[in-house]
Each structure stands twice: as structure tokens, then as C-alpha cells.
Design a protein around this motif. Structure first.
Motif, short mmCIF file in Angstrom:
data_model
loop_
_atom_site.label_atom_id
_atom_site.label_comp_id
_atom_site.label_asym_id
_atom_site.label_seq_id
_atom_site.Cartn_x
_atom_site.Cartn_y
_atom_site.Cartn_z
N HIS A 139 8.62 8.41 -4.58
CA HIS A 139 7.48 9.05 -5.23
C HIS A 139 6.60 7.99 -5.92
O HIS A 139 5.38 8.02 -5.80
CB HIS A 139 7.96 10.09 -6.24
N PHE A 140 7.22 7.06 -6.63
CA PHE A 140 6.49 5.99 -7.30
C PHE A 140 5.72 5.15 -6.29
O PHE A 140 4.54 4.82 -6.50
CB PHE A 140 7.47 5.11 -8.09
N VAL A 142 4.69 5.96 -3.24
CA VAL A 142 3.59 6.74 -2.65
C VAL A 142 2.42 6.80 -3.62
O VAL A 142 1.26 6.65 -3.23
CB VAL A 142 4.08 8.15 -2.23
N LYS A 143 2.72 6.99 -4.91
CA LYS A 143 1.66 7.01 -5.93
C LYS A 143 0.94 5.66 -5.98
O LYS A 143 -0.29 5.60 -6.03
CB LYS A 143 2.27 7.33 -7.30
N GLU A 144 1.70 4.57 -5.94
CA GLU A 144 1.11 3.23 -5.93
C GLU A 144 0.22 3.02 -4.71
O GLU A 144 -0.88 2.49 -4.83
CB GLU A 144 2.22 2.16 -5.93
N ARG A 146 -1.28 5.30 -2.92
CA ARG A 146 -2.49 6.12 -3.08
C ARG A 146 -3.48 5.44 -4.01
O ARG A 146 -4.67 5.34 -3.71
CB ARG A 146 -2.14 7.51 -3.62
N GLN A 147 -3.00 4.93 -5.12
CA GLN A 147 -3.89 4.27 -6.06
C GLN A 147 -4.54 3.04 -5.44
O GLN A 147 -5.73 2.81 -5.63
CB GLN A 147 -3.13 3.87 -7.33
N GLU A 151 -8.20 4.84 -4.75
CA GLU A 151 -8.96 4.66 -5.99
C GLU A 151 -9.71 3.33 -5.99
O GLU A 151 -9.25 2.35 -5.43
CB GLU A 151 -8.02 4.74 -7.20
N ARG A 156 -8.54 2.25 -11.03
CA ARG A 156 -7.21 1.67 -11.24
C ARG A 156 -7.12 1.01 -12.60
O ARG A 156 -6.11 1.11 -13.29
CB ARG A 156 -6.88 0.69 -10.12
N SER A 159 -6.82 3.75 -15.24
CA SER A 159 -5.46 4.31 -15.22
C SER A 159 -4.48 3.36 -15.89
O SER A 159 -3.61 3.78 -16.66
CB SER A 159 -5.02 4.57 -13.78
N ASP A 163 -2.33 4.06 -19.28
CA ASP A 163 -0.88 3.96 -19.28
C ASP A 163 -0.38 3.10 -20.44
O ASP A 163 0.72 3.30 -20.95
CB ASP A 163 -0.36 3.37 -17.97
#
Length: 172
Positions: A139-140, A142-144, A146-147, A151, A156, A159, A163
Motif C-alpha cells: 500500500h505504501f 503504491v501510494k509513493e 502514485r505521488q 502529482e 509533492r 504533501s 507530513d
């Protein structure tokens, strides 16, 4: 010798695959694992060979090489120190999908698949914990991805800065 085993145990525990393993089980697996020393260009395993182990790079680097039908070879991945590789075959079974060759002097830990799978089959709770941790890692990643691919640089950066900020208390 025990200091080396402790170091290897610590390295394995830092991986997503082994982070949920109790110390006693990990020690049992390590007792049946062995270090393999390779010289530059030495082959660890070849594509389509029956998979009987997976590996942790203790020093050096490993090239994973795929061969084309034309006979040409291409390095598809470079595995660095402290990285696990060929662990997917533990769950898929069968054969290695690529050839693994040492880049320079390299030492790897060879972890036997049969014992690894036997331990997991005897402990379904451990298998669920491993699956949960591997899923979180996926999951991490895939998120990376995508970003990085969707983005903009500005998005980025925003975000990243958000964070870094502490969470605001909703009651304040």
C-alpha cells in the motif's frame, strides 16, 4: 560466530517479511540457513532452476539477469546489501524467473524454502501477520508511485511539508 548470527537476525527483522517473526522461530530458521561467498560473476542460481531457497545480501551486490530468446541478457534488477531477493518463489513455488550473478565479491545468506514454508504452515497467525505487514508495505509503495507519477512537484512538496507538521488537535 554468535555476533554474526545476531547481526543477521537484526537485518532480517528489519525486512517486511520477517518483522513479525518471534526471535525463537527466526533463530531456528537461521540455524538451517548458510552463508554463500561468491566471486565476481559467479552464478548463484540460473533462470528456470528449481527454487529451493531465497536470499539476503550480506555484502556486495547481485544482478538479476533475464535472457531473451535471441540470447541477449539484460540486468532487470540490482540487489544491494541488506536486501532480500527471490522470496516470491516461496509463495509461488516452482522455478527462479531470472539468473542471479554476483557483482564483485558478494556474500549472501541462503534461507531454505522448505523450512520457511513449514514454519508458516504450522503457524497461521504468523502467516496472517506477515500478510498484513506485506500488504501495508505494498500500500505504501503504491501510494509513493502514485505521488511520483501523478502529482506535480509542488503537490509533492506540499504533501511532504504537511507530513512534517504535527497533527492539530480537533478540540483546540
Amino acid at each position: 560466530m554468535e555476533a554474526i548470527a545476531d547481526n543477521v537476525s537484526s537485518l532480517l527483522r528489519e525486512t517486511s517479511l520477517f518483522s513479525a517473526w518471534p526471535e525463537a522461530l527466526l533463530d531456528s530458521l537461521l540455524k538451517h540457513s548458510k552463508t554463500v561467498h561468491l566471486g565476481s560473476g559467479d552464478i548463484l542460481f540460473v533462470e528456470k532452476a528449481t527454487a529451493n531457497a531465497f536470499y539476503l545480501v550480506l555484502s556486495g551486490r547481485i544482478h538479476l539477469i533475464a535472457a531473451a530468446a535471441t540470447g541477449q541478457e539484460k540486468i532487470v534488477e540490482i540487489i544491494r546489501e541488506n536486501d532480500l531477493f527471490a522470496e516470491a518463489v516461496a509463495f509461488l513455488g516452482g522455478c527462479y524467473p531470472v539468473t542471479a550473478a554476483a557483482e564483485g565479491s558478494t556474500t549472501v545468506l541462503e534461507i531454505p524454502l522448505a523450512l520457511f514454508l513449514e514454519i508458516l504452515e504450522q503457524r497461521p497467525q504468523l502467516m496472517r501477520q506477515m500478510l498484513a505487514r506485506l500488504s501495508m508495505r505494498l500500500h505504501f509503495l503504491v501510494k509513493e508511485l502514485r505521488q511520483l507519477s501523478v502529482e506535480s512537484a509542488e503537490q509533492r512538496l506540499v504533501s511532504y511539508l504537511l507530513d512534517l507538521c504535527p497533527a492539530l488537535d480537533a478540540a483546540a
